[in-house]
Design a protein around this motif. Structure first.
Motif, PDB file in Angstrom:
ATOM      1  N   GLU A 155       0.816  -1.318  -0.148  1.00 13.30           N
ATOM      2  CA  GLU A 155       0.076  -0.121   0.009  1.00 13.30           C
ATOM      3  C   GLU A 155       0.842   1.219   0.092  1.00 13.30           C
ATOM      4  OE1 GLU A 155      -3.780  -0.276   2.354  1.00 13.30           O
ATOM      5  OE2 GLU A 155      -2.876   1.745   3.191  1.00 13.30           O
ATOM      6  N   ASN A 156       0.442   2.147  -0.935  1.00 13.68           N
ATOM      7  CA  ASN A 156       1.155   3.323  -0.949  1.00 13.68           C
ATOM      8  C   ASN A 156       2.776   3.439  -1.328  1.00 13.68           C
ATOM      9  OD1 ASN A 156      -0.880   5.348  -0.690  1.00 13.68           O
ATOM     10  ND2 ASN A 156      -0.800   5.103   1.576  1.00 13.68           N
TER      11      ASN A 156
ATOM     12  N   LEU B 204      -3.685   1.611  -3.376  1.00 12.30           N
ATOM     13  CA  LEU B 204      -4.383   2.575  -2.415  1.00 12.30           C
ATOM     14  C   LEU B 204      -5.097   2.125  -1.052  1.00 12.30           C
ATOM     15  CD1 LEU B 204      -5.414   5.208  -5.371  1.00 12.30           C
ATOM     16  CD2 LEU B 204      -3.472   5.427  -3.896  1.00 12.30           C
TER      17      LEU B 204
END
Lengths: 163, 854
Positions: free
Chosen positions: A49-50, A69
Motif C-alpha cells: 500500500e502506497n 491505495l
C-alpha cells in the motif's frame, strides 16, 4: 432561451454523473483501445500500500507507476478496486511526478494530481488531467495487466505514434 | 472509466496552416500564444509540420513546446467548413517562454463549436416575450434600444441610463471595445451612472497611488527576477497570475536569476537569491509553494482583516527610524510640502517608535518582530551600502479592503520612501486581475474625494429605484457585485414589474410600438429595462428584456496590454463569431449611429453631434480613433511620466501584427528626432506623473475601527467567523467558459469554503460536506474543504462560482473616498447543510490545495 441554457447545464452535469457511475462500477470493464499492447505489470500479492511500482507503458519511453491505495479509486482494479496506474510525466511540461499522500506532485511548477480521482489536476498549472493507464486484473492469478491509456501522454502527438 | 472523454492523439498542422499570434484571454500575466488553423481533412506529418517540431520523438521535459489534449478543437467557419484549431503557448514570448497555466491551457476548448461544449453561446439578439426569449434582428434590437434610450434621455435626463461595462483588456475585449463603450456612454449619453464591471461605480481602483503621481503599472516582468525582495500584498500570484509567478518570481527564489542580477546591478553590488514577503491572512498556495522552494527566504505576515495600511505605515516608520531611505531622492523627486503631512499622520513621528509599533501590533495582530523583519527585507541597504531593490505588488486583498484609498496610498508611499520604484528590480503597483486596454473620453468623475470625487454608486442608485435602463456588458453582477443577493432580488423585482406591465394586452411585435409600451411602463411602474450584452446567457440575463450576442476572444481583432510589462500585442481574429454575434464596439456603434440619426431627424444638432464619430468600419479604425485621446507623445525618454500609462499613439494593428509575440511596451513614445516608436520598459526613473513631476505625499487616516455595515456583527455570537474571499487556480471569473469544460467543472463543481481544522471540529464539518454561510445580508451554500490555509476564526470562500455567489453575504459598504467596495471582509455564521446539490461532489478531489510536501 433561458430555459435552453438551464437545460444545457443540467445535461452537462447529468452526463458527468452518468460517466461517474460507470466509473465507479468495476463490473464495467472498458474495452482496450485499439493498438495498445497488453502488458503484465505485476501481481497484487507483491503490491504494498502506497508504495509505487515503476514500469513503462505503452513503450519504454513512457514511465508509469502502479499503486495500491488504501481506498477504492476511480478506475481502480482488484478486489478492493484500489489498484491504479498513471503516466508519471506531468501533463504541463513533461517533468517527472512523484507519489505522496494520495497524489502525484510535480516540483517543476507544483501541479498536483489526485490518484483516486481519475488523475484530476486539482492544483497547479496542468490543464490536462494526467494520463491514466487502463488495467486488467486476473482474479485467479492476481496478475495485473496494462491494456490501454486514457488521456494523452505528455510530449507525444499520439500515445502510439513514436517512431 | 474516465469521467469524461479523453484523447490519445492529436491532429498535426500542415506546414501551410494559417498562423496567428494572440495573447491568452485570461489573467494579467498575458502569456503569448500561437494559433494554427487548418482544414479538418488535412494533416501535416510528424517530421514536417507548422510547429516546426520533430514529433517523431518523445519531447524532453521543459522543452517549451507543449501541445496537450486541451489545446486542440475543431471549429466551423461561416463557409460551413470544419477546421482544426490548435492554440499553444509561445516559446518565443518573453512573458511565458512556452509556459502556460491551467486556465490558458484550455484556450482552444473555449472556441465556439456548433455541437460541442460551447454550443450554448449567444447567437442572436434575444427579446423577452411572455414565455422566454425570442431571436430578433439587429435592426429591431437597435431600433428598440435607440428609441428607448433617446426617449429616456429626453424625458428623464441622461442619468436615467445606467450602465455596467468592462474597462479592461483580454477576455475578448481591449482598446477597441473600450473606445466604443466610451464614445457611446461618456461622449454620447453622458450619464453619471456608469459603473465598471466588478464594482458599483466608475473609478480607478488605485487612486491612492495615481493621485500621488504613480500609475500602478510601472514595472517590468524582469524586475520580478531581479528584485532582492518581492512583496506580494493581498496578491495570490501563484493561483491568480500563475505564469508571472512561475517564470519570474520562482526563478528569483530559486536563485536561478543571480547571473542576470550580476549583469544588471552596479559593480560590486551583492546579488543573491531573492526574498519574498507575502502579506495575506491565508496560508495559500503562493506561500506554501514559496516555502517549499526556500522557506528561509519567505516571510508570511497575516494581518487582521482591514488593517493593512496600519501595517504599511509601521513598516515605513521602522525604515524611517533606521534611515533606510535616500535623502537625495526624497529631496529632489518628492514634494516636501506634502511630506510633512505624511510624516505627521502616516509615520506619526510625534509618537515613539516603541509606542507606534505596540499600537500597530495591537490593531493588525502582526508581531513587532515581523514588522521589523519586513522593513529590513524591503529597505535595509545591502552590504557595501547598496540600496536594496524591492518590487511590491498588491491586488484585490488591498484594493477590495476596507478603506481602499488609504490602503493603496500607504503601500505606494512605503515604496517611494524607500526609493523602490524607477530602478532595476523595483516597482510598486498592481499584480492585476485582467489585462488592460483602457482608452475612453474623460470620465465624469476625475478622481477620489480629494480630486473631484467620489463617483456615484450605481448599485445603490438602481436598487434604490433610480434609472430606467440598465445596460450590462460582459459582466455578471448577480454574482460579482457586493451584497449580491439583495441586488439580485431588487433588480429582479423591477424587471418583473416592467415585464408584467408589458404583458398586459400583449407585447407589441413592432419595435416602435414595443418601445412606446416600455415608456408607458416606465411611467406606470418602477420597472427597469435590463439589457445584457455578453457571449453566454448569464445569471443577470435571466432578468434582461433584451440580450445582445457579442463576439468573443479570437472572433474579432483586439489589442490589450498585460499588467507586468504593459506589453501591447495583437489578439488576432482566427475564427468567426457564432450566429450573427458582433464585436462589442460594433454593437455600441450601431446604437450610437442610430441615436445620431434619430436626433438629426428632429433637427437636434447638438445631440446628434454627441453621437458622432462612431462610423467605424473595421477594428483597426476603432483602434486608431482611440489613439487620438492620448495627445502628443513626441516626448523624450526623460518625459515618459507625462504620458498616459497605456498610450499607444502611432501604433497600428499592422505594426502589432508584425511585432507578434514581441509587442511593444506602453506608454509608447514617438522619438522627437526620428519619429520612431519606442516602448517604455520601466516607469518613473526621471520624474513622477504629477504636474510638477514630484511625488505627492498624503497623510493616511488613523485607525477608527470597522464600518457600521460590519461592526454590527462584532461580538454577535450568531456571526462568530470572519469571512474573506478570493479566487481559485482553476477557473476564470464567473466560469463562463469553465463551467462547460469537464476538466474544470469536475474539479470545482460548487462554490467552496475553507474551514480551519479547529473550527471544523466545532462545526462538525469535514472535507466534502456542504455548509451554509449566512449573515443579515444573505446566505450561500458551499462545499467544505478543511484546510490550514485559514486561521481559526476565519473562513474563506471563493468569491463566486457559476453555481452561486458568496458575495451574497458581503455588505454594501464602500470607501467614502473612492466608492470602492470592501468585498473581502465581513462576519458570518456557518452551519452544516445536509444535501448533495451536485453529483460531482462524489468525484471531486478533496485534497488540500496548499500542501506540496512529499
Amino acid at each position: 432561451m433561458t430555459d435552453i441554457s438551464r437545460r444545457d447545464f443540467i445535461q452537462v452535469t447529468s452526463a458527468s454523473a452518468a460517466l461517474l457511475l460507470s466509473g465507479l462500477d468495476n463490473t464495467v470493464i472498458a474495452a482496450p483501445a485499439k493498438g495498445y499492447p497488453m502488458k503484465k505489470i505485476g501481481n497484487i500479492k507483491n503490491l504494498v500500500e502506497n508504495e509505487p511500482f515503476a514500469f513503462t507503458y505503452p513503450d519504454d519511453q513512457s514511465p508509469c507507476l502502479l499503486l495500491k491505495l488504501p481506498n477504492e479509486a476511480i478506475g481502480g482494479v482488484g478486489p478492493k478496486k484500489n489498484v491504479v496506474s498513471f503516466s508519471t510525466l506531468c501533463t504541463h511540461m513533461g517533468c517527472p511526478v512523484s507519489y505522496s499522500q494520495g497524489r502525484l506532485v510535480c516540483k517543476c511548477h507544483y501541479s498536483m494530481f489526485d490518484v483516486s480521482r481519475n488523475g484530476q489536476s486539482y492544483q497547479g498549472l496542468a490543464s490536462q488531467w494526467i494520463a491514466q493507464i487502463t488495467l486488467r486484473f486476473d482474479a485467479v492469478t492476481g496478475n495485473i495487466y496494462a491494456e490501454g491509456v486514457e488521456g494523452l501522454i505528455y510530449g507525444r502527438i499520439g500515445n502510439l505514434k513514436l517512431r | 472509466m474516465s469521467l469524461f472523454k479523453r484523447k490519445d492523439s492529436l491532429p498535426i498542422p500542415p506546414v501551410d496552416s494559417e498562423k496567428y499570434t494572440t495573447v491568452c484571454q485570461y489573467c494579467s500575466a498575458g502569456c503569448g500564444y500561437n494559433v494554427y488553423v487548418w482544414p479538418e481533412n488535412r494533416s501535416g506529418t510528424a517530421r514536417s509540420n507548422a510547429f516546426k517540431v520533430d514529433l517523431t520523438k518523445q519531447a524532453q521535459l521543459m522543452s517549451g513546446f507543449s501541445y496537450t489534449e486541451t489545446m486542440h478543437n475543431v471549429i466551423t467557419r461561416k463557409n460551413g467548413k470544419k477546421y482544426n484549431l490548435a492554440i499553444i503557448p509561445a516559446k518565443e514570448s518573453r512573458i511565458n517562454k512556452g509556459d502556460y497555466s491551467i486556465r490558458g491551457g484550455t484556450n482552444a476548448m473555449t472556441a465556439y463549436t456548433p455541437t460541442g461544449i460551447t454550443k450554448s453561446r449567444l447567437k442572436d439578439p434575444l427579446l423577452r416575450k411572455n414565455n422566454g426569449f425570442v431571436p430578433i434582428s439587429w435592426d429591431a434590437a437597435v431600433e428598440i434600444i435607440a428609441t428607448l434610450t433617446k426617449s429616456s434621455i429626453d424625458k428623464y435626463g441622461a442619468d436615467s441610463i445606467a450602465m455596467k461595462f468592462y474597462d479592461h483588456g483580454s477576455s475578448g475585449l481591449g482598446f477597441e471595445d473600450n473606445w466604443g463603450a466610451g464614445k457611446l456612454f461618456l461622449s454620447g449619453i453622458k450619464t453619471q451612472y456608469l459603473s465598471i464591471h466588478n464594482r458599483p461605480a466608475y473609478n480607478s481602483e488605485v487612486w491612492g497611488s495615481r493621485e500621488r503621481g504613480m500609475h500602478e503599472l510601472n514595472y517590468d516582468v524582469d524586475d520580478a527576477r531581479l528584485a532582492d525582495t518581492v512583496v506580494l500584498w493581498g496578491a495570490n500570484a501563484y493561483e491568480g497570475a500563475t505564469v508571472f509567478y512561475t517564470e519570474h518570481i520562482m526563478p528569483n527564489l530559486r536563485g536561478s536569476s543571480v547571473e542576470e542580477k550580476q549583469k544588471e546591478f552596479e559593480a560590486g553590488e551583492p546579488a543573491e537569491a531573492g526574498n519574498i514577503i507575502i502579506i495575506d491572512p491565508r496560508k495559500n498556495a503562493t506561500i506554501t509553494v514559496s516555502q517549499d522552494i526556500n522557506a528561509e527566504k519567505v516571510l508570511h505576515i497575516r494581518p487582521n482583516l482591514g488593517t493593512d495600511w496600519i501595517l504599511a505605515n509601521a513598516i515605513a516608520r521602522v525604515a524611517w527610524e533606521n534611515k533606510w531611505y535616500d535623502n537625495d531622492f526624497l529631496q529632489k523627486r518628492t514634494d516636501l510640502k506634502t511630506f510633512e503631512e505624511y510624516k505627521t499622520k502616516s509615520l506619526q513621528l510625534s509618537k515613539s517608535l516603541t509606542a507606534l509599533l505596540a499600537e500597530a501590533e495591537n490593531i493588525t495582530g502582526v508581531p513587532v518582530k515581523q514588522i521589523e523583519q519586513a522593513a529590513e527585507w524591503m529597505a535595509k541597504p545591502k552590504a557595501g551600502n547598496f540600496k536594496r531593490r524591492t518590487l511590491t505588488l498588491y491586488e484585490k486583498g488591498i484594493i477590495w479592503n476596507m478603506k481602499n484609498y488609504d490602503q493603496v496610498a500607504a503601500i505606494a508611499q512605503l515604496n517611494v520612501l524607500t526609493h523602490n520604484v524607477g530602478r532595476v528590480g523595483t516597482g510598486c503597483g498592481r499584480l492585476g486581475g485582467h489585462q488592460e486596454g483602457y482608452v475612453r473620453p474623460p470620465a465624469p468623475t476625475p478622481g477620489s474625494i480629494y480630486a473631484g470625487g467620489p463617483p456615484k454608486n450605481v448599485d445603490k442608485y438602481i436598487t434604490g429605484g433610480g434609472g430606467k435602463i440598465y445596460w450590462v456588458g460582459a459582466t455578471d453582477p448577480y454574482l460579482s457585485t457586493p451584497n449580491s443577493q439583495f441586488f439580485k432580488k431588487t433588480i429582479h423585482n423591477r424587471a418583473t414589474n416592467l415585464l408584467g406591465y408589458l404583458e398586459q394586452g400583449g407585447i407589441p411585435a413592432d419595435p416602435k410600438a414595443y418601445a412606446a409600451k416600455v415608456l408607458e411602463a416606465f411611467e406606470k411602474t418602477n420597472g427597469l429595462f435590463v439589457i445584457v450584452q455578453d457571449i453566454y446567457m448569464t445569471h443577470t440575463a435571466q432578468d434582461a428584456m433584451l440580450i445582445l450576442p457579442a463576439a468573443g476572444w479570437g472572433e474579432a481583432v483586439d489589442t490589450s496590454v498585460n499588467c507586468h510589462s504593459r506589453l501591447l500585442r495583437i489578439y488576432d481574429k482566427f475564427m468567426d463569431a457564432p450566429g450573427i454575434a458582433l464585436p462589442d464596439w460594433k454593437i455600441l456603434a450601431l446604437v450610437g449611429n442610430k441615436l445620431k440619426a434619430l436626433y438629426a431627424a428632429e433637427g437636434n444638432k447638438e445631440m446628434a453631434e454627441r453621437f458622432s464619430g462612431m462610423d467605424w468600419k473595421t477594428d483597426a479604425e476603432v483602434f486608431l480613433a482611440g489613439s487620438h485621446e492620448f495627445g502628443d507623445n513626441k516626448v523624450a525618454e526623460a518625459d515618459e511620466a507625462k504620458l498616459s500609462a497605456e498610450c499607444y499613439k502611432g501604433v497600428t494593428h499592422e505594426i502589432l501584427r508584425k511585432l507578434g509575440n514581441e509587442g511593444i511596451q506602453t506608454p509608447v513614445r514617438q522619438d522627437p528626432a526620428t519619429g520612431k516608436l519606442i516602448g517604455t520598459k520601466r516607469r518613473y526613473k526621471y520624474s513622477f506623473a504629477s504636474k510638477d513631476g514630484l511625488f505627492k505625499w498624503y497623510g493616511t487616516d488613523a485607525w477608527t475601527g470597522y464600518p457600521a455595515e460590519v461592526s454590527k456583527y462584532i461580538n454577535n455570537p450568531t456571526y462568530p467567523y470572519w469571512f474573506t474571499t478570493g479566487r481559485s487556480q482553476h477557473v476564470w471569473q464567473t466560469m463562463y467558459h469553465d463551467k462547460l469544460i469537464p476538466e474544470k467543472y469536475l474539479s470545482l463543481p460548487l462554490p467552496y469554503l475553507e474551514v480551519h481544522p479547529e473550527d471544523a471540529v466545532k462545526l462538525n464539518l469535514k472535507s466534502g460536506d456542504m455548509a451554509e454561510v449566512f449573515n443579515e445580508e444573505g446566505s450561500c451554500l458551499a462545499l467544505v474543504y478543511v484546510s490550514d490555509a485559514t486561521k481559526p476564526g476565519l473562513v474563506f470562500g471563493i468569491m463566486y462560482h457559476a453555481k452561486g455567489s458568496m458575495n451574497n453575504v458581503i455588505s454594501s459598504y464602500t470607501d467614502p473616498k473612492t466608492t470602492i467596495p470592501w468585498l473581502k471582509g465581513t462576519k458570518v455564521g456557518v452551519k452544516k447543510y445536509n444535501g448533495t446539490p451536485d453529483e460531482a461532489i462524489k468525484t471531486v478531489s478533496l485534497l488540500p490545495n496548499n500542501n506540496f510536501t512529499m
